[in-house]
Scaffold this motif. Sequence first.
Motif, PDB file in Angstrom:
ATOM      1  N   GLY A 151      20.891  25.669 -24.335  1.00 27.66           N
ATOM      2  CA  GLY A 151      20.023  25.649 -25.629  1.00 27.66           C
ATOM      3  C   GLY A 151      19.964  26.974 -26.246  1.00 27.66           C
ATOM      4  N   ALA A 152      19.681  26.809 -27.562  1.00 26.95           N
ATOM      5  CA  ALA A 152      19.479  28.384 -28.054  1.00 26.95           C
ATOM      6  C   ALA A 152      18.126  28.240 -29.092  1.00 26.95           C
ATOM      7  N   ILE A 153      17.464  29.391 -29.297  1.00 24.59           N
ATOM      8  CA  ILE A 153      16.525  29.223 -30.302  1.00 24.59           C
ATOM      9  C   ILE A 153      16.407  30.699 -30.934  1.00 24.59           C
ATOM     10  N   TYR A 154      16.519  30.909 -32.066  1.00 26.71           N
ATOM     11  CA  TYR A 154      16.566  31.984 -33.155  1.00 26.71           C
ATOM     12  C   TYR A 154      15.336  32.239 -33.881  1.00 26.71           C
ATOM     13  N   GLU A 155      14.439  33.335 -33.526  1.00 22.81           N
ATOM     14  CA  GLU A 155      13.345  33.527 -34.274  1.00 22.81           C
ATOM     15  C   GLU A 155      13.621  34.577 -35.441  1.00 22.81           C
ATOM     16  N   MET A 156      13.038  34.422 -36.744  1.00 16.87           N
ATOM     17  CA  MET A 156      13.167  35.486 -37.881  1.00 16.87           C
ATOM     18  C   MET A 156      11.818  36.062 -37.813  1.00 16.87           C
ATOM     19  N   LYS A 157      11.689  37.022 -36.863  1.00 20.99           N
ATOM     20  CA  LYS A 157      10.346  37.440 -36.718  1.00 20.99           C
ATOM     21  C   LYS A 157       9.979  38.437 -37.928  1.00 20.99           C
ATOM     22  N   SER A 158      10.948  38.762 -38.742  1.00 21.82           N
ATOM     23  CA  SER A 158      10.498  39.592 -39.878  1.00 21.82           C
ATOM     24  C   SER A 158       9.943  38.760 -41.076  1.00 21.82           C
ATOM     25  N   LEU A 159      10.194  37.530 -40.915  1.00 19.47           N
ATOM     26  CA  LEU A 159       9.480  36.648 -42.221  1.00 19.47           C
ATOM     27  C   LEU A 159       8.317  35.951 -41.746  1.00 19.47           C
ATOM     28  N   PRO A 160       7.444  35.538 -42.600  1.00 23.96           N
ATOM     29  CA  PRO A 160       6.057  34.987 -42.518  1.00 23.96           C
ATOM     30  C   PRO A 160       6.361  33.952 -41.552  1.00 23.96           C
ATOM     31  N   MET A 161       5.243  33.473 -40.771  1.00 23.31           N
ATOM     32  CA  MET A 161       5.105  31.891 -40.011  1.00 23.31           C
ATOM     33  C   MET A 161       6.192  32.193 -39.121  1.00 23.31           C
ATOM     34  N   ASN A 162       6.847  33.196 -38.779  1.00 19.50           N
ATOM     35  CA  ASN A 162       7.709  33.229 -37.509  1.00 19.50           C
ATOM     36  C   ASN A 162       8.794  31.966 -37.729  1.00 19.50           C
ATOM     37  N   PRO A 163       9.671  31.769 -38.527  1.00 22.21           N
ATOM     38  CA  PRO A 163      10.496  30.555 -38.590  1.00 22.21           C
ATOM     39  C   PRO A 163      11.607  30.571 -37.115  1.00 22.21           C
ATOM     40  N   ARG A 164      11.825  29.581 -36.841  1.00 21.77           N
ATOM     41  CA  ARG A 164      12.544  29.299 -35.754  1.00 21.77           C
ATOM     42  C   ARG A 164      13.631  28.402 -36.046  1.00 21.77           C
ATOM     43  N   LEU A 165      14.916  28.744 -35.652  1.00 19.56           N
ATOM     44  CA  LEU A 165      16.126  27.685 -35.615  1.00 19.56           C
ATOM     45  C   LEU A 165      16.423  27.386 -34.214  1.00 19.56           C
ATOM     46  N   GLY A 166      16.672  26.201 -34.078  1.00 14.35           N
ATOM     47  CA  GLY A 166      17.108  25.797 -32.445  1.00 14.35           C
ATOM     48  C   GLY A 166      18.440  24.825 -32.302  1.00 14.35           C
ATOM     49  N   THR A 167      18.909  24.783 -31.277  1.00 16.15           N
ATOM     50  CA  THR A 167      20.029  23.655 -31.001  1.00 16.15           C
ATOM     51  C   THR A 167      19.951  23.616 -29.484  1.00 16.15           C
ATOM     52  N   ALA A 168      20.272  22.413 -29.146  1.00 18.42           N
ATOM     53  CA  ALA A 168      20.415  22.050 -27.883  1.00 18.42           C
ATOM     54  C   ALA A 168      21.710  21.010 -27.620  1.00 18.42           C
ATOM     55  N   VAL A 169      22.339  21.189 -26.476  1.00 18.51           N
ATOM     56  CA  VAL A 169      23.474  20.300 -26.096  1.00 18.51           C
ATOM     57  C   VAL A 169      22.802  19.663 -24.664  1.00 18.51           C
ATOM     58  N   ASN A 170      22.479  18.307 -24.704  1.00 16.69           N
ATOM     59  CA  ASN A 170      21.965  17.611 -23.632  1.00 16.69           C
ATOM     60  C   ASN A 170      22.980  16.697 -22.959  1.00 16.69           C
ATOM     61  N   ASN A 171      22.775  16.769 -21.703  1.00 23.50           N
ATOM     62  CA  ASN A 171      23.608  15.808 -20.585  1.00 23.50           C
ATOM     63  C   ASN A 171      25.022  16.057 -20.735  1.00 23.50           C
ATOM     64  N   ILE A 172      25.296  17.288 -20.406  1.00 25.35           N
ATOM     65  CA  ILE A 172      26.604  17.677 -20.197  1.00 25.35           C
ATOM     66  C   ILE A 172      27.223  17.201 -18.942  1.00 25.35           C
ATOM     67  N   GLY A 173      28.263  16.689 -18.776  1.00 28.53           N
ATOM     68  CA  GLY A 173      29.017  16.904 -17.424  1.00 28.53           C
ATOM     69  C   GLY A 173      29.081  15.206 -17.104  1.00 28.53           C
ATOM     70  N   SER A 174      29.185  14.933 -15.618  1.00 28.04           N
ATOM     71  CA  SER A 174      29.843  13.597 -15.360  1.00 28.04           C
ATOM     72  C   SER A 174      28.829  12.984 -14.184  1.00 28.04           C
ATOM     73  N   THR A 175      28.908  11.571 -14.696  1.00 24.56           N
ATOM     74  CA  THR A 175      28.103  11.003 -13.509  1.00 24.56           C
ATOM     75  C   THR A 175      29.047   9.779 -12.998  1.00 24.56           C
ATOM     76  N   ASP A 176      28.301   9.154 -11.973  1.00 21.24           N
ATOM     77  CA  ASP A 176      28.811   8.117 -11.275  1.00 21.24           C
ATOM     78  C   ASP A 176      27.734   6.994 -11.430  1.00 21.24           C
ATOM     79  N   PHE A 177      27.204   6.979 -12.533  1.00 19.16           N
ATOM     80  CA  PHE A 177      26.185   5.750 -12.761  1.00 19.16           C
ATOM     81  C   PHE A 177      26.824   4.299 -12.851  1.00 19.16           C
ATOM     82  N   GLY A 178      28.102   4.351 -13.506  1.00 15.53           N
ATOM     83  CA  GLY A 178      28.692   3.034 -13.422  1.00 15.53           C
ATOM     84  C   GLY A 178      27.809   1.999 -14.216  1.00 15.53           C
ATOM     85  N   ASP A 179      27.683   0.890 -13.466  1.00 14.25           N
ATOM     86  CA  ASP A 179      26.972  -0.285 -13.872  1.00 14.25           C
ATOM     87  C   ASP A 179      25.372   0.259 -14.303  1.00 14.25           C
ATOM     88  N   ALA A 180      25.074   1.182 -13.573  1.00  8.58           N
ATOM     89  CA  ALA A 180      23.479   1.716 -13.608  1.00  8.58           C
ATOM     90  C   ALA A 180      23.288   2.439 -15.142  1.00  8.58           C
TER      91      ALA A 180
END
Length: 354
Positions: free
Chosen positions: A213-242
């Motif tokens: 994930g990443a979060i970018y803060e625009m500290k020079s602007l009022p109210m400290n705006p933030r933009l963020g993104t995340a990529v979740n559950n990257i990889g492989s599993t052997d859950f199968g029928d689970a």
Amino acid sequence: MKKICAFLILILPTFIYAAEYPYFMKSTKALGMGNAHYTINSDQYSAFYNPAGLAFNKDSRVDILNPQFDMGKNAMDFYRDAKDTDWESESEIAKLIRDNIGEYQHAGVSLFPAYYNKNFMIGVFGNARLNAVPRNKVYPNIETEFFVDRGITAGFAGKFLNNDSLSLGANVKLIERESLVETYTAADLAKDDFDQIIEDDLESGTGILGDIGAIYEMKSLPMNPRLGTAVNNIGSTDFGDAKDMKTTLTLSASISPQILFFESDIVIDYVDVTKAYDQDDDLGKRIHVGAELRPTNLQFFALRAGINQGYPTFGASLDFNILKIDYAYYIEEVGAYAGQWDDERHMLQVTLGF
């Protein structure tokens, strides 16, 4: 034991035909504010939202014990009816099912003890949840989906660029999952060997998944705006029928204005941008908006409110450092689109740590 298993099957996790968004763990704080959390999270739940949030921790903390209880209003009503049911009688179980036809039942419990500081987190987690829907007045049965997830997770985060405006984080989760997706009749529930039936129906698997994930803060602007993104559950599993989990992409934005005598955070999340899950194909199900207010001179208290998949939420917390209490009221969309089929729920978490 048979009565306990039968009750759990009737009032706990998600349904075969329903469409609740898949998950491992949820934050009580996040749910109080519409489950919008991807640019302001800063505790161990970063492992299930945005690991870049770890970079915003100011102090080190150990949560030793933090049970979280989650139950839908329908499940509470069902429990009251179930107390007077003879679980050896097929006819009484059938009547109980008929009296609750079409009512989505949800309950769950979890633990997530962890250590976290400004750049690091490690914890162990466990979550058991059940959803069920009683069906068919002529031939009463109940469709059930039951999950038990347990594992260990660790994450790192740091701030970059000259003014520390860019936060980057990553974590890994080692997970063992058991699940059950079945339909049980009143006759099944009355059987003496129902415990064995459940054991035979359980599927299991393991997996290693990561998040970045990443979060970018625009500290020079009022109210400290933030933009963020995340990529979740990257990889492989052997859950199968689970039941495997899919990789998802989330976008988030937030501001932190000072409102009179209150500090605040206002967040909007757009979950699963690439529509990896059919469960959230509808745009309304993927939008989460929330806000938190903290009195400037009373930092131990916070109020939260939000919109989760088109439904209102609210929450509150008391933080005395050693003892924390968090509560959230929220409504989960369990249908195919926002506004189709809502399930009203309450979540309570009590945390002991230092």
